[in-house]
Motif scaffolding. Structure first.
Motif, PDB file in Angstrom:
ATOM      1  N   GLY A 157       0.822  -1.195   0.000  1.00  0.00           N
ATOM      2  CA  GLY A 157       0.000   0.000   0.000  1.00  0.00           C
ATOM      3  C   GLY A 157       0.858   1.247   0.000  1.00  0.00           C
ATOM      4  N   CYS A 158       0.240   2.382  -0.318  1.00  0.00           N
ATOM      5  CA  CYS A 158       0.908   3.683  -0.302  1.00  0.00           C
ATOM      6  C   CYS A 158       0.182   4.605   0.672  1.00  0.00           C
ATOM      7  CB  CYS A 158       0.910   4.317  -1.691  1.00  0.00           C
ATOM      8  SG  CYS A 158       1.995   3.512  -2.885  1.00  0.00           S
ATOM      9  N   VAL A 159       0.960   5.326   1.468  1.00  0.00           N
ATOM     10  CA  VAL A 159       0.404   6.237   2.464  1.00  0.00           C
ATOM     11  C   VAL A 159       1.014   7.617   2.272  1.00  0.00           C
ATOM     12  CG1 VAL A 159       0.108   6.704   4.929  1.00  0.00           C
ATOM     13  CG2 VAL A 159       0.160   4.333   4.112  1.00  0.00           C
ATOM     14  N   LEU A 160       0.162   8.628   2.180  1.00  0.00           N
ATOM     15  CA  LEU A 160       0.627  10.014   2.188  1.00  0.00           C
ATOM     16  C   LEU A 160       0.537  10.513   3.620  1.00  0.00           C
ATOM     17  CD1 LEU A 160       1.336  12.869   1.302  1.00  0.00           C
ATOM     18  CD2 LEU A 160      -1.004  13.134   0.444  1.00  0.00           C
ATOM     19  N   CYS A 161       1.696  10.695   4.238  1.00  0.00           N
ATOM     20  CA  CYS A 161       1.774  11.202   5.610  1.00  0.00           C
ATOM     21  C   CYS A 161       2.560  12.501   5.583  1.00  0.00           C
ATOM     22  CB  CYS A 161       2.452  10.178   6.521  1.00  0.00           C
ATOM     23  SG  CYS A 161       2.664  10.726   8.236  1.00  0.00           S
ATOM     24  N   ARG A 162       1.919  13.595   5.934  1.00  0.00           N
ATOM     25  CA  ARG A 162       2.590  14.885   5.903  1.00  0.00           C
ATOM     26  C   ARG A 162       3.673  14.964   6.978  1.00  0.00           C
ATOM     27  NH1 ARG A 162      -2.425  19.060   5.750  1.00  0.00           N
ATOM     28  NH2 ARG A 162      -1.777  19.128   7.936  1.00  0.00           N
ATOM     29  N   ALA A 163       4.524  15.974   6.864  1.00  0.00           N
ATOM     30  CA  ALA A 163       5.608  16.150   7.828  1.00  0.00           C
ATOM     31  C   ALA A 163       5.080  16.402   9.232  1.00  0.00           C
ATOM     32  CB  ALA A 163       6.519  17.292   7.390  1.00  0.00           C
ATOM     33  N   ASP A 164       3.840  16.920   9.332  1.00  0.00           N
ATOM     34  CA  ASP A 164       3.257  17.168  10.649  1.00  0.00           C
ATOM     35  C   ASP A 164       2.552  15.939  11.211  1.00  0.00           C
ATOM     36  OD1 ASP A 164       0.966  16.994   9.135  1.00  0.00           O
ATOM     37  OD2 ASP A 164       0.256  19.022   9.555  1.00  0.00           O
ATOM     38  N   GLY A 165       2.577  14.827  10.462  1.00  0.00           N
ATOM     39  CA  GLY A 165       2.017  13.580  10.956  1.00  0.00           C
ATOM     40  C   GLY A 165       0.604  13.268  10.514  1.00  0.00           C
ATOM     41  N   LYS A 166      -0.049  14.168   9.805  1.00  0.00           N
ATOM     42  CA  LYS A 166      -1.406  13.898   9.350  1.00  0.00           C
ATOM     43  C   LYS A 166      -1.387  12.993   8.120  1.00  0.00           C
ATOM     44  CE  LYS A 166      -4.082  17.760  11.142  1.00  0.00           C
ATOM     45  NZ  LYS A 166      -5.076  18.807  10.821  1.00  0.00           N
ATOM     46  N   ILE A 167      -2.194  11.935   8.158  1.00  0.00           N
ATOM     47  CA  ILE A 167      -2.303  11.019   7.030  1.00  0.00           C
ATOM     48  C   ILE A 167      -3.407  11.513   6.105  1.00  0.00           C
ATOM     49  CG2 ILE A 167      -2.907   8.671   6.328  1.00  0.00           C
ATOM     50  CD1 ILE A 167      -1.590   7.659   8.855  1.00  0.00           C
ATOM     51  N   MET A 168      -3.059  11.746   4.838  1.00  0.00           N
ATOM     52  CA  MET A 168      -3.995  12.330   3.885  1.00  0.00           C
ATOM     53  C   MET A 168      -4.415  11.362   2.779  1.00  0.00           C
ATOM     54  SD  MET A 168      -4.180  15.169   5.383  1.00  0.00           S
ATOM     55  CE  MET A 168      -5.268  16.013   4.247  1.00  0.00           C
ATOM     56  N   GLN A 169      -3.724  10.238   2.652  1.00  0.00           N
ATOM     57  CA  GLN A 169      -4.056   9.257   1.610  1.00  0.00           C
ATOM     58  C   GLN A 169      -3.600   7.884   2.067  1.00  0.00           C
ATOM     59  OE1 GLN A 169      -1.594   8.996  -2.046  1.00  0.00           O
ATOM     60  NE2 GLN A 169      -3.476   9.314  -3.202  1.00  0.00           N
ATOM     61  N   PHE A 170      -4.432   6.867   1.809  1.00  0.00           N
ATOM     62  CA  PHE A 170      -4.066   5.487   2.121  1.00  0.00           C
ATOM     63  C   PHE A 170      -4.746   4.610   1.079  1.00  0.00           C
ATOM     64  CE2 PHE A 170      -2.869   2.773   6.025  1.00  0.00           C
ATOM     65  CZ  PHE A 170      -2.539   1.691   5.233  1.00  0.00           C
ATOM     66  N   LEU A 171      -3.947   3.961   0.255  1.00  0.00           N
ATOM     67  CA  LEU A 171      -4.501   3.059  -0.756  1.00  0.00           C
ATOM     68  C   LEU A 171      -3.651   1.802  -0.822  1.00  0.00           C
ATOM     69  CD1 LEU A 171      -2.504   3.537  -3.469  1.00  0.00           C
ATOM     70  CD2 LEU A 171      -3.812   5.646  -3.546  1.00  0.00           C
ATOM     71  N   TRP A 172      -4.262   0.717  -1.292  1.00  0.00           N
ATOM     72  CA  TRP A 172      -3.556  -0.557  -1.355  1.00  0.00           C
ATOM     73  C   TRP A 172      -4.039  -1.361  -2.550  1.00  0.00           C
ATOM     74  CZ3 TRP A 172      -6.519   0.880   2.965  1.00  0.00           C
ATOM     75  CH2 TRP A 172      -7.804   0.332   3.040  1.00  0.00           C
ATOM     76  N   ASN A 173      -3.290  -2.421  -2.884  1.00  0.00           N
ATOM     77  CA  ASN A 173      -3.634  -3.227  -4.053  1.00  0.00           C
ATOM     78  C   ASN A 173      -4.485  -4.438  -3.665  1.00  0.00           C
ATOM     79  OD1 ASN A 173      -1.743  -4.946  -2.896  1.00  0.00           O
ATOM     80  ND2 ASN A 173      -0.231  -4.713  -4.524  1.00  0.00           N
ATOM     81  N   ARG A 174      -4.875  -5.189  -4.681  1.00  0.00           N
ATOM     82  CA  ARG A 174      -5.751  -6.338  -4.467  1.00  0.00           C
ATOM     83  C   ARG A 174      -5.108  -7.390  -3.575  1.00  0.00           C
ATOM     84  NH1 ARG A 174     -10.767  -6.896  -4.159  1.00  0.00           N
ATOM     85  NH2 ARG A 174     -10.964  -5.559  -6.005  1.00  0.00           N
ATOM     86  N   ARG A 175      -3.799  -7.600  -3.726  1.00  0.00           N
ATOM     87  CA  ARG A 175      -3.118  -8.592  -2.893  1.00  0.00           C
ATOM     88  C   ARG A 175      -3.181  -8.211  -1.418  1.00  0.00           C
ATOM     89  NH1 ARG A 175      -2.187 -11.942  -1.667  1.00  0.00           N
ATOM     90  NH2 ARG A 175      -0.006 -12.501  -1.432  1.00  0.00           N
TER      91      ARG A 175
END
Length: 233
Positions: free
Chosen positions: A174-192
């Protein structure tokens, strides 16, 4: 195939928190590599250490280490239990641990690569996904069996090329967008990744203010309840 979960917006009220208990039995047999530094173990201790030795806050070491600890704290709010490792021959793995989820009977094992990227644009290119795939091959004993999830955590959102490479991969990632201040703004993952235990987990947006976009943050839910930091027994 890339699994996408449309973000549903929710307010501060009306969503219960689902906190899974954690116990040593869930991680029996896992041996963590030694940390690359005995001088710090979390973000506050690192900041104190860096100040004491007068480390340049703009240096690569400071920025990278600060972001790794920040990402660890942010992911642990989603129920993960992580340790920072890193060092030579680590195949780019920065964090190792487990993730207790209500969708699976046993915790998933997790390996994380952190990328504190500067400048404009998205989170690098498909090479970032190939590097994460290599981390599965070089993972420590205990993280080479089925039930392992790899995460690419970055300060930039996943580009179209990264999302496509993620969807094609045979590894659960999966891919996670985590800003420098610690806020998570995106979380996506694949079928596996869904097949390994993320099936049924929803990605939603929580607002702590009155619709202020700067106050939003991604949360994960299971059957309407928020997945949060586990309770230690």
């Amino acid at each position: 195939m890339l699994l996408t979960n449309p973000c549903r917006q929710i307010g501060r009220i009306g969503v219960q928190s689902l906190r899974r208990s954690s116990s040593s039995a869930a991680t029996d047999g896992l041996i963590y590599p030694e940390s690359i530094s005995s001088q710090h173990h979390d973000l506050p201790s690192f900041v104190e250490y860096a100040s004491r030795i007068q480390m340049d806050p703009k240096s690569t070491v400071y920025v990278g280490t600060h972001y790794e600890y920040t990402a660890r704290s942010s992911l642990e709010r989603l129920g993960m239990s992580l340790k920072r490792i890193g060092g030579r021959s680590d195949y780019g793995i920065d964090l190792l641990g487990t993730w207790s989820l209500p969708s699976v009977p046993r915790p998933l094992k997790v390996l994380v690569q952190c990328k504190a990227l500067g400048g404009k644009g998205g989170s690098g290119g498909p090479s970032q996904i190939r590097e994460l795939e290599g981390a599965f091959v070089g993972a420590p004993q205990g993280w080479r069996d089925p039930g392992v999830l790899g995460l690419l955590v970055s300060t930039k959102s996943a580009t179209k090329a990264v999302r496509e490479a993620l969807g094609r991969s045979r590894w659960p990632m999966g891919c996670v967008l985590c800003r420098a201040d610690g806020k998570i703004m995106q979380f996506l993952w694949n079928r596996r990744a869904a097949q390994e235990g993320l099936e049924g987990i929803s990605v939603e947006l929580k607002y702590s203010g009155r619709g202020d976009l700067s106050e939003r943050e991604v949360i994960l839910t299971w059957r309407g309840e928020v997945i949060s930091e586990p309770i230690s027994l």
